[in-house]
Design a protein around this motif. Structure first.
Motif, short mmCIF file in Angstrom:
data_model
loop_
_atom_site.label_atom_id
_atom_site.label_comp_id
_atom_site.label_asym_id
_atom_site.label_seq_id
_atom_site.Cartn_x
_atom_site.Cartn_y
_atom_site.Cartn_z
N GLY A 107 54.50 32.63 50.84
CA GLY A 107 54.36 33.47 52.04
C GLY A 107 54.59 34.94 51.79
N GLN A 108 54.48 35.38 50.53
CA GLN A 108 54.64 36.81 50.23
C GLN A 108 53.31 37.36 49.74
OE1 GLN A 108 58.28 37.32 47.95
NE2 GLN A 108 59.46 36.33 49.55
N GLN A 109 52.30 37.21 50.63
CA GLN A 109 50.94 37.57 50.28
C GLN A 109 50.77 39.04 49.95
OE1 GLN A 109 51.92 35.77 52.93
NE2 GLN A 109 50.60 34.01 53.25
N ASN A 110 51.69 39.89 50.41
CA ASN A 110 51.58 41.32 50.09
C ASN A 110 51.70 41.57 48.59
OD1 ASN A 110 54.38 40.57 50.45
ND2 ASN A 110 54.89 42.72 50.24
N LEU A 111 52.22 40.59 47.85
CA LEU A 111 52.35 40.74 46.40
C LEU A 111 51.35 39.88 45.63
CD1 LEU A 111 56.28 40.68 46.13
CD2 LEU A 111 54.76 42.66 46.09
N CYS A 112 50.34 39.37 46.32
CA CYS A 112 49.35 38.47 45.71
C CYS A 112 48.88 38.96 44.33
CB CYS A 112 48.15 38.32 46.65
SG CYS A 112 46.81 37.32 45.96
N THR A 152 45.83 50.34 65.09
CA THR A 152 46.80 50.97 64.21
C THR A 152 47.91 50.00 63.78
OG1 THR A 152 48.22 51.72 65.97
CG2 THR A 152 46.37 53.12 65.44
N LEU A 153 47.97 48.83 64.42
CA LEU A 153 48.99 47.85 64.03
C LEU A 153 48.77 47.36 62.61
CD1 LEU A 153 48.97 45.63 67.25
CD2 LEU A 153 50.75 47.25 66.58
N ALA A 154 47.51 47.33 62.19
CA ALA A 154 47.16 46.68 60.93
C ALA A 154 47.83 47.31 59.72
CB ALA A 154 45.64 46.67 60.75
N CYS A 155 48.22 48.57 59.83
CA CYS A 155 48.85 49.23 58.69
C CYS A 155 50.25 49.70 59.05
CB CYS A 155 47.98 50.39 58.23
SG CYS A 155 48.73 51.47 57.03
N SER A 156 50.36 50.54 60.10
CA SER A 156 51.65 51.18 60.36
C SER A 156 52.70 50.19 60.86
CB SER A 156 51.47 52.32 61.36
OG SER A 156 50.95 51.84 62.57
N ALA A 157 52.38 49.40 61.88
CA ALA A 157 53.39 48.53 62.47
C ALA A 157 53.76 47.39 61.52
CB ALA A 157 52.90 47.97 63.80
N THR A 158 52.77 46.87 60.82
CA THR A 158 53.06 45.77 59.91
C THR A 158 53.91 46.25 58.73
OG1 THR A 158 50.95 46.22 58.86
CG2 THR A 158 51.01 44.40 60.43
N THR A 159 53.63 47.46 58.26
CA THR A 159 54.43 48.04 57.19
C THR A 159 55.88 48.17 57.65
OG1 THR A 159 52.52 49.25 56.37
CG2 THR A 159 54.68 50.10 55.73
N ALA A 160 56.05 48.61 58.89
CA ALA A 160 57.39 48.79 59.44
C ALA A 160 58.11 47.44 59.56
CB ALA A 160 57.30 49.45 60.81
N LEU A 161 57.42 46.42 60.05
CA LEU A 161 58.05 45.10 60.20
C LEU A 161 58.49 44.56 58.85
CD1 LEU A 161 56.00 42.95 62.76
CD2 LEU A 161 58.23 44.02 63.02
N HIS A 162 57.62 44.71 57.84
CA HIS A 162 57.96 44.18 56.52
C HIS A 162 59.19 44.89 55.95
CE1 HIS A 162 57.22 42.04 52.82
NE2 HIS A 162 57.36 43.16 52.15
N ALA A 163 59.22 46.21 56.06
CA ALA A 163 60.33 46.98 55.48
C ALA A 163 61.64 46.70 56.21
CB ALA A 163 60.00 48.48 55.54
N ALA A 164 61.61 46.66 57.55
CA ALA A 164 62.85 46.59 58.32
C ALA A 164 63.35 45.16 58.54
CB ALA A 164 62.67 47.29 59.67
N ARG A 165 62.48 44.18 58.31
CA ARG A 165 62.94 42.79 58.47
C ARG A 165 63.11 42.08 57.14
NH1 ARG A 165 59.46 39.76 63.02
NH2 ARG A 165 58.17 39.54 61.17
N HIS A 166 62.27 42.44 56.17
CA HIS A 166 62.27 41.67 54.92
C HIS A 166 62.94 42.42 53.76
CE1 HIS A 166 60.91 38.41 52.37
NE2 HIS A 166 60.52 39.30 51.49
N ILE A 270 58.67 53.77 51.00
CA ILE A 270 57.40 53.30 51.57
C ILE A 270 56.33 54.35 51.26
CG2 ILE A 270 56.19 52.66 53.69
CD1 ILE A 270 58.96 51.85 54.83
N GLY A 271 56.69 55.62 51.45
CA GLY A 271 55.76 56.70 51.15
C GLY A 271 55.94 57.18 49.71
N TYR A 272 54.95 57.90 49.24
CA TYR A 272 55.01 58.42 47.86
C TYR A 272 54.17 59.68 47.79
CZ TYR A 272 50.63 55.81 47.99
OH TYR A 272 49.41 55.33 48.37
N SER A 294 58.96 48.94 49.51
CA SER A 294 58.30 48.00 50.41
C SER A 294 56.81 48.31 50.40
CB SER A 294 58.88 48.19 51.82
OG SER A 294 58.31 47.28 52.73
N VAL A 295 56.01 47.29 50.21
CA VAL A 295 54.56 47.51 50.21
C VAL A 295 53.87 46.52 51.14
CG1 VAL A 295 54.09 46.04 48.18
CG2 VAL A 295 52.51 47.88 48.77
N GLY A 296 53.07 47.06 52.04
CA GLY A 296 52.20 46.24 52.89
C GLY A 296 52.96 45.25 53.73
N SER A 297 52.34 44.11 53.96
CA SER A 297 52.91 43.13 54.88
C SER A 297 52.22 41.80 54.66
CB SER A 297 52.69 43.58 56.32
OG SER A 297 51.31 43.69 56.56
#
Ligand SMILES: [Zn+2]
Ligand SMILES: [Zn+2]
Length: 347
Positions: A107-112, A152-166, A270-272, A294-297
């Motif tokens: 379930g960590q598809q962001n690292l596929c 805009t959820l597809a990038c910004s909100a999902t990135t935020a959820l991944h970083a702040a929850r995972h 998250i940023g670079y 943190s990268v993606g979601s």
């Protein structure tokens, strides 16, 4: 019913690093058996596109249609796709993963390891009238969730959820510093507030910081006028913060971020930018500071973001909605820091 699909369409194409994207007429993609052709109604604009044009992000694939925050209507489905009907409103997950590697299986598809298609990065994205995506990359949108908010959820909100929850799970009572008041920053701010944190936001633009206050920031720090580290110390009884989410990644912001942490603090990249992280290990060692990234979601985080947005708990700040023909002037505005929140294209 969906209207007839033309043979050609307008698209904003990347031809390698340079000053602008090219507006071109290209063929409408033909969906394979497991694909869906989506008529793009809205596409969010992200700093990633600026990184392509500057050459910072160069995946060697050109020409390429950029745009990875995509909402549209199903126009045509491949032979084996049964769960979507023409005209249905969908959000496209830009990150198509293999589903079989060690990361996907847990379930960590962001690292596929074997990413199938990354729309707007390695495959044609949403700055066009149509986009082709695998059927399993779509999320149906609830009727009351606005398409402009949803894209805009597809990038910004999902990135935020991944970083702040995972990556750095935010706990009740934490103090969090969000370095950068943009799309991801506003989403992080709301997610951290929902988790019971006190949230400080650093930014350069008064307008962007006002939005942060509207969204519930406990304090804002104006980076061009204040000593950021000193301001953080004053706001935290000289303790520092538990977590910094670094959305900028320049030499200056990385230095401020590290010096704003309390003992056992976590710095989450998250940023670079093109700058390197330079830190004396002693500073890290004496405070047991942790440096994370943190990268993606994951696909589930996108579903969760849609649920949070449709229940009204996650609000996206939309600066402007523009036609495809204004893609380059809008990218310039983004480059110059004139876009507070997200700009959205309407192809
Ligand atoms: Zn993005
Ligand atoms: Zn995989």
């Amino acid at each position: 019913m969906a209207s007839a699909i033309p043979h050609t369409m307008q698209a904003a194409r990347y031809h390698g690093p340079g000053p602008a994207l090219h507006l071109e007429s290209i063929a409408v993609p033909a969906p394979g058996p497991t694909d869906v052709l989506v008529r793009v109604t809205h596409a969010g604009m992200c700093r990633t596109e600026l990184h392509f044009l500057s050459g910072l992000l160069n995946l060697g694939i050109a020409p390429l249609t950029l745009g990875h925050e995509i909402v549209g209507e199903v126009a045509r489905t491949g032979a084996t796709v049964s769960e979507y009907q023409p005209g249905e409103r969908v959000l496209v997950n830009y990150y198509g993963t293999c589903g079989r590697c060690q990361w996907c299986r847990v379930g960590q598809q962001n690292l596929c390891d074997r990413v199938v298609a990354q729309l707007g990065f390695t495959a044609d994205g949403g700055y066009a009238e149509f986009v082709k995506a695998s059927g399993d990359m779509l999320v149906k949108l609830p009727p009351h969730l606005d398409s402009i908010q949803a894209c805009t959820l597809a990038c910004s909100a999902t990135t935020a959820l991944h970083a702040a929850r995972h990556i750095a799970p935010v706990q009740l009572g934490d103090t969090v510093l969000i370095y950068g008041a943009g799309g991801v920053g506003y989403a992080l701010l709301q997610v951290c507030k929902m988790s019971g944190a006190r949230v400080l936001v650093v930014g350069r633009s008064e307008a962007k910081l006002r939005f942060a206050q509207d969204l519930g920031a406990d304090a804002v720090i104006q980076a061009t006028q204040e000593d950021v580290t000193e301001a953080v110390r004053q706001l935290t009884d000289r303790e520092g913060v538990d977590i910094v989410f670094e959305l900028v990644g320049t030499r200056e912001t990385m230095d401020h971020s590290l010096r704003s942490l309390r003992k056992r603090g976590r710095l989450v990249f998250i940023g670079y930018s093109e700058d390197q992280l330079i830190a004396n290990p002693l500073l890290l060692v004496i405070g047991e500071i942790q440096i994370l990234a943190s990268v993606g979601s994951t696909p589930q985080e996108l579903v969760d973001a849609v649920a949070l947005a449709s229940s009204g708990r996650l609000r996206q700040v939309i600066d402007r909605v523009v036609p495809l023909s204004e893609v380059n002037t809008t990218l310039q505005a983004l480059q110059h820091g004139e876009v507070a929140g997200r700009a959205v294209l309407q192809p």
